[in-house]
Design an enzyme around this catalytic site. Structure first.
Site, PDB file in Angstrom:
ATOM      1  NE  ARG A  50      -1.872  -1.912   3.268  1.00 37.52           N
ATOM      2  CZ  ARG A  50      -2.317  -2.369   4.500  1.00 37.52           C
ATOM      3  NH1 ARG A  50      -3.762  -2.172   4.675  1.00 37.52           N
ATOM      4  NH2 ARG A  50      -1.786  -2.886   5.253  1.00 37.52           N
ATOM      5  CG  ASP A  52       2.660   6.185   2.847  1.00 43.24           C
ATOM      6  OD1 ASP A  52       1.504   5.581   2.910  1.00 43.24           O
ATOM      7  OD2 ASP A  52       3.441   6.181   3.475  1.00 43.24           O
ATOM      8  CE1 TYR A 110       8.112   0.654  -1.745  1.00 46.98           C
ATOM      9  CE2 TYR A 110       8.686  -1.124  -0.526  1.00 46.98           C
ATOM     10  CZ  TYR A 110       7.718  -0.217  -1.078  1.00 46.98           C
ATOM     11  OH  TYR A 110       6.340  -0.442  -0.647  1.00 46.98           O
ATOM     12  NE  ARG A 198       8.210   9.179   2.387  1.00 52.91           N
ATOM     13  CZ  ARG A 198       6.963   9.606   2.774  1.00 52.91           C
ATOM     14  NH1 ARG A 198       5.799   8.628   2.527  1.00 52.91           N
ATOM     15  NH2 ARG A 198       6.633  10.762   3.041  1.00 52.91           N
TER      16      ARG A 198
END
Lengths: 245, 245
Positions: A50, A52, A110, A198
């Site tokens: 999911r 952001d 990622y 992040r």
């Protein structure tokens, strides 16, 4: 009944994240609408991650079930013809009925892209974080090595995570330099907590700037306390690259 | 009096091209406004290349004259602070009073980026031309070699060119492959006619698709007649990379 797996690319800039929400434009929402229009029935799309608001994907994976007998190639063309220009289905595949994009994911990759240079870049602004300082790559790499393995990543979890178990296995944490001034962080883990990449990148950049040293990075990691970590890097530098099953 | 040279990057998506026009948002217009605000007097900005609407630049060059005694570093910071996020001045330099960005340019380097793949790319859509077909690279390279040298490029000139002399010297015409599916055309010439790169790329792509063969490309080039060339490639794939003096 058929189970269909999709590999999806999107530019997250104008989406309110992956997950469907009332009155917001989300990737899941836009995809479910296009699929329903083609198949003539509503579907529940299960996404591997999911992402952001503002986060991009090169290889998000999702699956849905349908009784439709439409050939896959026809589905792909019809879905993509209906989808807006900031999202596309790159691949489509029929998978066993027990395939589940979220629970079946073995690991995810990622990338976080950063421009380290005094001058901002108009052409990169939607796809990287502009950091005006020069960064100590070796110090950040030392911290990346500490991330490898099984760890409690609570210090790098944003509020709003719905997980009770903050332990994840980091398999890859690397820094690639792309001349002239770009730095790409690559992370592969069995799973990621909300905002984890992040938060890690924000803290690594403080190490790169010399505000923190690698020993302090280790202390932050071991503190299991989000308030110890640095700022969260902005979403536009983050890309979900691949989901492995 | 000082003569100031700027090297400029911009995302051409939301600009109506380089050249100032009444009631249109142009790169020259936006820059002249920011510079006037900082210096307290209007300037006339001379650009090396009048890029068309939607064309990007990594290294556009321009110059202006001023009586201001502001240090260059201060100017750079002030200009960039006032400029919108889709344009930035990358470098600033004081040059001799006779430096002229347009007449002084010895050659210019353009890149044209293309995605050759059946599926479009949301993340690349503003910065490349999506061609769904696979292309014959060797045939296109054969045509590129024909472009090298002094030629009358009338066949690749769009209407609206204000030049009377359509002869230019092409110094470099290359095709770079960027895996997985990207093709970058690189052109360096002493000057370019209006729409020249996009007309050449549109015609090269027809060669790549097999609609034209290299012999026909040669005939088109020698015809000196724009109506013989193929469609003009769209602007979002084109980048002004460098201006050499």
């Amino acid at each position: 009944m058929r189970n269909v797996k999709l590999t999806i690319e999107y530019d997250g800039t104008d989406f309110h994240g992956w997950q469907r929400q009332p009155n917001e434009r989300t990737v899941q929402g836009v995809l479910e609408e296009a699929i329903a229009q083609v198949l003539g029935h509503r579907v529940r799309l299960i996404g591997a991650s999911r992402t952001d608001r503002g986060v991009h994907a090169l290889g998000q994976v999702a699956n849905f079930k349908t009784t439709s007998k439409l050939p896959l190639e026809t589905m792909l063309k019809a879905f993509n013809a209906l989808l807006p220009e900031d999202v596309v289905i790159r691949e489509i595949e029929e998978v066993p009925l027990d395939f589940h994009a979220r629970y079946g994911a073995k690991s995810k990759v990622y990338e976080y892209r950063l421009l380290s240079w005094p001058i901002r870049s108009p052409l990169e602004r939607r796809f990287s974080w502009h950091v005006a300082d020069s960064l100590d790559i070796e110090a950040m790499r030392e911290c990346c090595r500490m991330l490898i393995g099984m760890h409690d990543f609570s210090s790098f979890m944003l509020s709003g995570s719905d997980t009770k178990n903050p332990i994840r296995e980091m398999r890859r944490a690397e820094i690639l330099l792309r001349p002239p001034h770009h730095i790409t962080f690559v992370f592969e883990a069995t799973g990621f907590l909300r905002g984890m990449v992040r938060s890690i990148v924000g803290t690594l950049v403080d190490v790169g700037r010399g505000k923190l040293n690698p020993m302090q990075f280790k202390e932050i990691m071991e503190a299991r306390d989000r308030s110890r970590a640095s700022i969260t890097a902005p979403p536009q530098g983050l890309f979900l690259v691949e989901v492995k099953f």
